[in-house]
Write a protein that holds these residues in place. Structure first.
Motif, PDB file in Angstrom:
ATOM      1  N   GLN A   1       0.838  -1.187   0.000  1.00  0.00           N
ATOM      2  CA  GLN A   1       0.000   0.000   0.000  1.00  0.00           C
ATOM      3  C   GLN A   1       0.884   1.251   0.000  1.00  0.00           C
ATOM      4  O   GLN A   1       1.933   1.276   0.636  1.00  0.00           O
ATOM      5  N   LYS A   2       0.456   2.276  -0.710  1.00  0.00           N
ATOM      6  CA  LYS A   2       1.220   3.519  -0.761  1.00  0.00           C
ATOM      7  C   LYS A   2       1.195   4.191   0.602  1.00  0.00           C
ATOM      8  O   LYS A   2       0.175   4.188   1.287  1.00  0.00           O
ATOM      9  N   LYS A   3       2.338   4.785   0.968  1.00  0.00           N
ATOM     10  CA  LYS A   3       2.417   5.502   2.231  1.00  0.00           C
ATOM     11  C   LYS A   3       2.063   6.963   2.003  1.00  0.00           C
ATOM     12  O   LYS A   3       2.342   7.531   0.958  1.00  0.00           O
TER      13      LYS A   3
ATOM     14  N   LEU B   1       6.025   8.597   6.036  1.00  0.00           N
ATOM     15  CA  LEU B   1       7.399   8.410   5.588  1.00  0.00           C
ATOM     16  C   LEU B   1       8.374   8.820   6.690  1.00  0.00           C
ATOM     17  O   LEU B   1       8.078   9.704   7.495  1.00  0.00           O
ATOM     18  N   SER B   2       9.556   8.218   6.659  1.00  0.00           N
ATOM     19  CA  SER B   2      10.583   8.611   7.622  1.00  0.00           C
ATOM     20  C   SER B   2      11.120   9.995   7.232  1.00  0.00           C
ATOM     21  O   SER B   2      10.951  10.457   6.100  1.00  0.00           O
ATOM     22  N   VAL B   3      11.775  10.639   8.171  1.00  0.00           N
ATOM     23  CA  VAL B   3      12.347  11.964   7.923  1.00  0.00           C
ATOM     24  C   VAL B   3      13.373  11.881   6.798  1.00  0.00           C
ATOM     25  O   VAL B   3      13.430  12.757   5.922  1.00  0.00           O
ATOM     26  N   VAL B   4      14.171  10.834   6.772  1.00  0.00           N
ATOM     27  CA  VAL B   4      15.180  10.661   5.722  1.00  0.00           C
ATOM     28  C   VAL B   4      14.513  10.531   4.352  1.00  0.00           C
ATOM     29  O   VAL B   4      14.951  11.150   3.379  1.00  0.00           O
ATOM     30  N   SER B   5      13.442   9.773   4.273  1.00  0.00           N
ATOM     31  CA  SER B   5      12.730   9.615   3.003  1.00  0.00           C
ATOM     32  C   SER B   5      12.127  10.934   2.534  1.00  0.00           C
ATOM     33  O   SER B   5      12.162  11.261   1.352  1.00  0.00           O
ATOM     34  N   ARG B   6      11.593  11.699   3.462  1.00  0.00           N
ATOM     35  CA  ARG B   6      11.033  13.005   3.108  1.00  0.00           C
ATOM     36  C   ARG B   6      12.117  13.916   2.542  1.00  0.00           C
ATOM     37  O   ARG B   6      11.905  14.586   1.539  1.00  0.00           O
ATOM     38  N   TRP B   7      13.273  13.946   3.200  1.00  0.00           N
ATOM     39  CA  TRP B   7      14.370  14.791   2.730  1.00  0.00           C
ATOM     40  C   TRP B   7      14.864  14.360   1.354  1.00  0.00           C
ATOM     41  O   TRP B   7      15.188  15.186   0.509  1.00  0.00           O
ATOM     42  N   ARG B   8      14.941  13.063   1.128  1.00  0.00           N
ATOM     43  CA  ARG B   8      15.361  12.568  -0.194  1.00  0.00           C
ATOM     44  C   ARG B   8      14.407  13.060  -1.277  1.00  0.00           C
ATOM     45  O   ARG B   8      14.835  13.489  -2.349  1.00  0.00           O
ATOM     46  N   ILE B   9      13.121  12.981  -1.008  1.00  0.00           N
ATOM     47  CA  ILE B   9      12.118  13.419  -1.981  1.00  0.00           C
ATOM     48  C   ILE B   9      12.262  14.918  -2.246  1.00  0.00           C
ATOM     49  O   ILE B   9      12.235  15.366  -3.394  1.00  0.00           O
TER      50      ILE B   9
END
Length: 74
Positions: free
Chosen positions: A3-5, A10-18
């Protein structure tokens, strides 16, 4: 199927990557479109309109224009 998150899941690291990848994408597109507008048509390989449309393809379009679409004067 996974399922899409949502953004807040999302984790903070994933948010920053995006965010960083989004900024890079916008910067590349800005540079490509700015160069395309300022460069004479005789110094562009192919149609300027086609390159402008291609610049909206994530990462690939602007990079392709900057590498292959310009005649570099020496």
């Amino acid at each position: 199927m996974a399922q899409k998150k949502r953004w807040n899941e999302l984790s903070v690291v994933s948010r920053w990557r995006i965010v960083v990848l989004g900024i890079i994408q916008l910067a590349l597109q800005f540079v490509a479109l700015r160069d395309l507008v300022k460069r004479p048509a005789s110094d562009v390989r192919g149609a300027k309109g086609a390159w402008a449309a291609a610049s909206f393809i994530n990462f690939l379009g602007p990079v392709a224009y900057l590498v292959f679409g310009r005649h570099i004067k020496k």
